[in-house]
Design a protein around this motif. Structure first.
Motif, PDB file in Angstrom:
ATOM      1  N   PHE A 139     -14.591  79.547  87.855  1.00 16.83           N
ATOM      2  CA  PHE A 139     -13.829  79.328  89.154  1.00 16.83           C
ATOM      3  C   PHE A 139     -13.552  78.184  89.369  1.00 16.83           C
ATOM      4  CE2 PHE A 139     -17.125  82.230  90.158  1.00 16.83           C
ATOM      5  CZ  PHE A 139     -15.871  83.118  90.232  1.00 16.83           C
ATOM      6  N   ALA A 140     -14.225  76.926  89.049  1.00 17.95           N
ATOM      7  CA  ALA A 140     -13.458  74.537  89.190  1.00 17.95           C
ATOM      8  C   ALA A 140     -12.240  75.146  88.388  1.00 17.95           C
ATOM      9  CB  ALA A 140     -14.391  73.977  89.042  1.00 17.95           C
ATOM     10  N   ALA A 141     -12.164  75.621  87.109  1.00 17.00           N
ATOM     11  CA  ALA A 141     -11.148  75.681  85.812  1.00 17.00           C
ATOM     12  C   ALA A 141      -9.925  76.604  86.889  1.00 17.00           C
ATOM     13  CB  ALA A 141     -11.364  75.698  84.799  1.00 17.00           C
ATOM     14  N   PHE A 142     -10.719  77.877  87.296  1.00 19.88           N
ATOM     15  CA  PHE A 142      -9.473  78.524  87.793  1.00 19.88           C
ATOM     16  C   PHE A 142      -8.287  78.180  89.246  1.00 19.88           C
ATOM     17  CE2 PHE A 142      -7.631  81.732  91.139  1.00 19.88           C
ATOM     18  CZ  PHE A 142      -7.082  82.066  90.020  1.00 19.88           C
ATOM     19  N   ASP A 143      -9.721  77.509  89.890  1.00 18.93           N
ATOM     20  CA  ASP A 143      -8.588  76.246  90.867  1.00 18.93           C
ATOM     21  C   ASP A 143      -7.551  75.211  90.795  1.00 18.93           C
ATOM     22  OD1 ASP A 143      -9.817  77.570  92.955  1.00 18.93           O
ATOM     23  OD2 ASP A 143     -11.667  76.464  92.847  1.00 18.93           O
ATOM     24  N   GLU A 144      -8.013  74.676  89.384  1.00 20.51           N
ATOM     25  CA  GLU A 144      -7.660  73.487  88.281  1.00 20.51           C
ATOM     26  C   GLU A 144      -6.173  74.017  87.733  1.00 20.51           C
ATOM     27  OE1 GLU A 144      -5.710  69.851  87.223  1.00 20.51           O
ATOM     28  OE2 GLU A 144      -7.136  70.133  88.336  1.00 20.51           O
ATOM     29  N   LEU A 145      -6.248  74.961  87.384  1.00 21.58           N
ATOM     30  CA  LEU A 145      -4.708  75.858  86.576  1.00 21.58           C
ATOM     31  C   LEU A 145      -4.086  76.246  88.408  1.00 21.58           C
ATOM     32  CD1 LEU A 145      -6.372  77.862  83.852  1.00 21.58           C
ATOM     33  CD2 LEU A 145      -5.379  76.075  84.013  1.00 21.58           C
ATOM     34  N   ARG A 146      -4.696  77.011  89.033  1.00 18.86           N
ATOM     35  CA  ARG A 146      -3.209  77.384  90.317  1.00 18.86           C
ATOM     36  C   ARG A 146      -3.058  75.623  90.395  1.00 18.86           C
ATOM     37  NH1 ARG A 146      -7.026  80.305  94.465  1.00 18.86           N
ATOM     38  NH2 ARG A 146      -8.545  78.582  94.549  1.00 18.86           N
ATOM     39  N   ARG A 147      -3.836  74.672  91.025  1.00 18.61           N
ATOM     40  CA  ARG A 147      -3.160  73.531  91.914  1.00 18.61           C
ATOM     41  C   ARG A 147      -2.023  73.165  91.093  1.00 18.61           C
ATOM     42  NH1 ARG A 147      -3.484  68.167  90.438  1.00 18.61           N
ATOM     43  NH2 ARG A 147      -4.793  68.334  88.954  1.00 18.61           N
ATOM     44  N   ARG A 148      -1.911  73.586  89.356  1.00 14.88           N
ATOM     45  CA  ARG A 148      -1.357  72.667  88.061  1.00 14.88           C
ATOM     46  C   ARG A 148       0.012  74.089  88.655  1.00 14.88           C
ATOM     47  NH1 ARG A 148      -4.593  71.754  82.431  1.00 14.88           N
ATOM     48  NH2 ARG A 148      -6.256  70.560  83.180  1.00 14.88           N
ATOM     49  N   GLY A 149       0.068  75.432  89.608  1.00 17.12           N
ATOM     50  CA  GLY A 149       1.414  76.208  89.586  1.00 17.12           C
ATOM     51  C   GLY A 149       1.065  77.031  88.286  1.00 17.12           C
ATOM     52  N   GLY A 439     -16.129  68.807  81.942  1.00 18.67           N
ATOM     53  CA  GLY A 439     -15.950  70.518  81.466  1.00 18.67           C
ATOM     54  C   GLY A 439     -15.030  70.913  81.976  1.00 18.67           C
ATOM     55  N   VAL A 440     -15.116  71.092  82.905  1.00 18.89           N
ATOM     56  CA  VAL A 440     -14.087  72.069  84.093  1.00 18.89           C
ATOM     57  C   VAL A 440     -12.691  71.241  83.434  1.00 18.89           C
ATOM     58  CG1 VAL A 440     -12.855  72.301  86.507  1.00 18.89           C
ATOM     59  CG2 VAL A 440     -15.463  71.968  86.322  1.00 18.89           C
ATOM     60  N   ILE A 441     -11.771  69.952  83.722  1.00 19.48           N
ATOM     61  CA  ILE A 441     -10.752  69.797  83.616  1.00 19.48           C
ATOM     62  C   ILE A 441     -10.615  70.363  81.331  1.00 19.48           C
ATOM     63  CG2 ILE A 441      -8.911  67.737  82.108  1.00 19.48           C
ATOM     64  CD1 ILE A 441     -10.133  66.322  84.918  1.00 19.48           C
ATOM     65  N   ALA A 442     -11.571  70.362  80.727  1.00 18.41           N
ATOM     66  CA  ALA A 442     -10.697  71.119  79.152  1.00 18.41           C
ATOM     67  C   ALA A 442     -10.964  72.468  79.394  1.00 18.41           C
ATOM     68  CB  ALA A 442     -12.561  70.110  78.500  1.00 18.41           C
ATOM     69  N   LEU A 443     -12.334  73.419  80.015  1.00 21.48           N
ATOM     70  CA  LEU A 443     -12.058  74.616  80.321  1.00 21.48           C
ATOM     71  C   LEU A 443     -10.254  74.791  80.626  1.00 21.48           C
ATOM     72  CD1 LEU A 443     -13.401  77.439  80.159  1.00 21.48           C
ATOM     73  CD2 LEU A 443     -14.701  76.778  81.830  1.00 21.48           C
ATOM     74  N   ALA A 444      -9.543  74.003  81.851  1.00 14.81           N
ATOM     75  CA  ALA A 444      -8.471  74.659  82.247  1.00 14.81           C
ATOM     76  C   ALA A 444      -8.067  73.751  81.258  1.00 14.81           C
ATOM     77  CB  ALA A 444      -8.410  74.330  83.493  1.00 14.81           C
ATOM     78  N   ASP A 445      -7.596  73.523  80.483  1.00 13.74           N
ATOM     79  CA  ASP A 445      -6.444  73.564  79.513  1.00 13.74           C
ATOM     80  C   ASP A 445      -6.738  74.454  78.014  1.00 13.74           C
ATOM     81  OD1 ASP A 445      -5.713  71.409  80.439  1.00 13.74           O
ATOM     82  OD2 ASP A 445      -7.388  69.170  78.855  1.00 13.74           O
ATOM     83  N   VAL A 446      -7.972  74.356  77.698  1.00 17.90           N
ATOM     84  CA  VAL A 446      -7.913  75.973  76.639  1.00 17.90           C
ATOM     85  C   VAL A 446      -7.434  76.976  77.360  1.00 17.90           C
ATOM     86  CG1 VAL A 446      -9.813  76.999  76.143  1.00 17.90           C
ATOM     87  CG2 VAL A 446     -10.320  74.935  75.599  1.00 17.90           C
ATOM     88  N   LEU A 447      -8.322  77.334  78.626  1.00 18.54           N
ATOM     89  CA  LEU A 447      -7.566  79.078  79.621  1.00 18.54           C
ATOM     90  C   LEU A 447      -6.234  78.749  79.837  1.00 18.54           C
ATOM     91  CD1 LEU A 447      -9.852  79.056  82.143  1.00 18.54           C
ATOM     92  CD2 LEU A 447     -10.295  80.202  79.797  1.00 18.54           C
ATOM     93  N   GLU A 448      -5.255  77.232  79.933  1.00 21.15           N
ATOM     94  CA  GLU A 448      -3.960  77.693  80.197  1.00 21.15           C
ATOM     95  C   GLU A 448      -3.402  77.098  79.120  1.00 21.15           C
ATOM     96  OE1 GLU A 448      -0.860  74.676  82.669  1.00 21.15           O
ATOM     97  OE2 GLU A 448      -2.582  73.494  81.437  1.00 21.15           O
ATOM     98  N   GLY A 449      -3.495  76.987  77.815  1.00 21.88           N
ATOM     99  CA  GLY A 449      -3.255  76.955  76.177  1.00 21.88           C
ATOM    100  C   GLY A 449      -3.504  78.568  75.764  1.00 21.88           C
ATOM    101  N   LEU A 450      -4.096  79.120  76.329  1.00 19.64           N
ATOM    102  CA  LEU A 450      -4.839  80.663  75.573  1.00 19.64           C
ATOM    103  C   LEU A 450      -3.941  81.635  76.789  1.00 19.64           C
ATOM    104  CD1 LEU A 450      -8.778  80.368  74.917  1.00 19.64           C
ATOM    105  CD2 LEU A 450      -6.581  80.707  72.923  1.00 19.64           C
ATOM    106  N   ALA A 451      -4.053  81.883  78.007  1.00 15.56           N
ATOM    107  CA  ALA A 451      -3.406  82.485  78.585  1.00 15.56           C
ATOM    108  C   ALA A 451      -2.540  82.421  80.277  1.00 15.56           C
ATOM    109  CB  ALA A 451      -4.844  83.595  79.850  1.00 15.56           C
ATOM    110  N   CYS A 452      -1.524  81.369  79.307  1.00 18.80           N
ATOM    111  CA  CYS A 452      -0.581  80.753  80.291  1.00 18.80           C
ATOM    112  C   CYS A 452       0.603  80.689  79.300  1.00 18.80           C
ATOM    113  CB  CYS A 452      -1.399  79.882  81.353  1.00 18.80           C
ATOM    114  SG  CYS A 452      -2.740  79.883  82.426  1.00 18.80           S
ATOM    115  N   SER A 453       1.644  81.019  79.576  1.00 18.29           N
ATOM    116  CA  SER A 453       2.988  80.470  78.945  1.00 18.29           C
ATOM    117  C   SER A 453       3.289  79.375  79.790  1.00 18.29           C
ATOM    118  CB  SER A 453       3.983  81.285  80.378  1.00 18.29           C
ATOM    119  OG  SER A 453       4.250  80.911  81.622  1.00 18.29           O
TER     120      SER A 453
END
Length: 453
Positions: A139-149, A439-453
């Motif tokens: 959930f925190a990684a999702f929040d971080e991706l949302r913060r990044r836009g 760990g949250v930031i690493a997970l956010a980076d991974v999810l952004e790389g896998l699921a985001c444009s």
């Protein structure tokens, strides 16, 4: 798709000690006490707020450990917490046929979804991090991706798999095993806890329909990648000085039940030479397990025991002990378990004890998909900051996980967060807040790389 809403809730220390438990209602449809709409803040505050809310649930005041067993009140409170986090972020919430929880962004019926998460249940008097760290970090990684836009181009979900630890019914990863078809409905219905309550009875008492359980291949076929973050259950990262690592494989492991049957008799009147005491044979077997593990480089543990009639002044008629054994490869595991059983039978024969050995669960070696594992390595090595260009360590583990169960059906990978003591399945389990945020930031980076444009 653009990430909706705003970021996670504020406040609190990492431990959550002394914090009042949130007001929650049990059951699959309980609304619970939802936290305020999350604000646009960094990963540390997002993580802290959720950690503080979750920390009191199921915590035993005497031991300081957690007793979040499947389909109990504490488990129900954890489930309500999960639903509240999903709804506070505008995510679609559902419970699948096996009681696993899902929080969706995008179409849950879409293909090639990226999924992350872990579990919220615990072993008896377990630590705070095993399982919950992965869910809170998701959930925190999702929040971080949302913060990044960040804009998602694939369906995305956060999940809480039910009964991962197997503390109540003796079988680990029940929720993911059922979904993957690795546990039959018939065997699931036969699972009982220490009070004789069956899994279906427990599910029904918690408000879920046990008649729906079973394989869920359509759901798994729609998942393109599953990434589970978990506290490391060892000290490899502490020794290398890295806050985060990538899993290479899960050792093969299993649980075996040893039933030693002797003769009940009076402890104060029966001569030593006349006794058929199964406790002695069990004790010899525990020592043999340690010797065999040392000889083979494997791990072997008798950590649970049941005795009948269980009286201080009575020689037991039955001693039932459960062996947990793990090794780096299948041949070694086979060798250590065979050696333990051979020693047990030799001691039993000499003492006139009957012995039955039953394998209750087994998971073969899991090699996480190399392509996905390598993709995580590229993402985390290529990011900016102080660690730019630094290779992320890749390490194996002897602990089982839902990611390992799903690996036969879905491309899976794991991230580990440093555990400075290596202690796990204990109230002393620990991870520093800075490492959790890493760990949250690493997970956010991974999810952004896998699921985001």
């Amino acid at each position: 798709m653009t990430v909706p809403g705003t970021a996670g809730s504020v406040g609190g220390s990492l431990s959550g000690a002394g914090s009042p438990a949130p007001t929650l209602r049990h059951g699959p449809e309980g609304g619970g006490d939802t936290s305020p709409a999350p604000r646009n803040e960094g990963p540390q505050l997002s993580f802290q707020g959720m950690w503080k809310e979750l920390a009191p649930i199921g915590r035993h005041p005497g031991s300081g450990g957690y007793r979040r067993y499947a389909w109990t009140a504490a488990d129900g409170d954890c489930r309500v917490w999960f639903r509240a986090q999903a709804e506070a972020r505008g995510l679609g919430y559902e419970v699948d046929r096996n009681g696993n929880q899902w929080a969706w962004l995008g179409d849950p019926l879409g293909d090639d979804a990226v999924v992350t998460g872990s579990h919220l249940d615990s072993v008896p008097d377990g630590g705070a991090f095993d399982g919950p760290l992965g869910v809170v970090s998701s959930f925190a990684a999702f929040d971080e991706l949302r913060r990044r836009g960040a804009e998602f181009t694939r369906p995305f979900a956060i999940t809480n798999f039910g009964d991962e630890e197997g503390a109540r019914f003796g079988l680990a990863c029940v929720g993911s095993r059922l979904a993957a078809g690795q546990l039959t409905v018939e065997k699931a219905h036969q699972l009982r806890d220490g009070d004789g309550i069956t899994l279906p009875q427990a599910m029904e008492a918690a408000g879920y329909d046990p008649e729906t359980i079973g394989p869920d291949p359509e759901r798994l076929a729609r998942i393109g990648a599953f990434v589970e973050l978990h506290v490391e259950q060892g000290r490899s990262l502490d020794l290398t000085g890295d806050p985060v690592g990538i899993a290479s494989a899960i050792w093969p492991h299993g649980r075996w039940r040893f039933d030693f049957r002797g003769e009940a008799n009076h402890a104060g009147t029966t001569r030593l030479v006349d006794r058929r005491d199964p406790m002695l044979t069990y004790a010899e077997t525990v020592l043999a397990a340690r010797r065999e593990a040392q000889l083979t480089g494997a791990l072997a543990t008798f950590g649970k025991i049941a005795v009948e009639p269980n009286g201080v002044n009575a020689i037991p008629s039955l001693v039932r002990g459960w062996l947990d054994s793990r090794a780096a490869d299948q041949d070694t595991l086979d060798a250590v378990v065979a050696g333990i059983e051979r020693a047990a039978r030799e001691h039993a024969e000499r003492a006139g004890i009957d012995l039955d050995v039953v394998r209750e669960s087994f998971t073969p070696v899991v090699e996480f998909q190399h392509a996905l594992r390598d993709e995580l390595g590229k993402i985390l090595t290529g990011r900016g900051g102080d660690d730019a260009g630094r290779a992320v360590p890749v390490l194996g583990t002897g602990a089982g996980h839902d990611a390992g169960i799903l690996s036969a059906s879905v491309p899976t990978a794991m991230l580990f967060v440093r555990n400075p003591t290596g202690i796990s399945h204990s109230p002393a389990e620990h991870a520093a807040e800075d490492d959790c945020v890493a760990g949250v930031i690493a997970l956010a980076d991974v999810l952004e790389g896998l699921a985001c444009s």
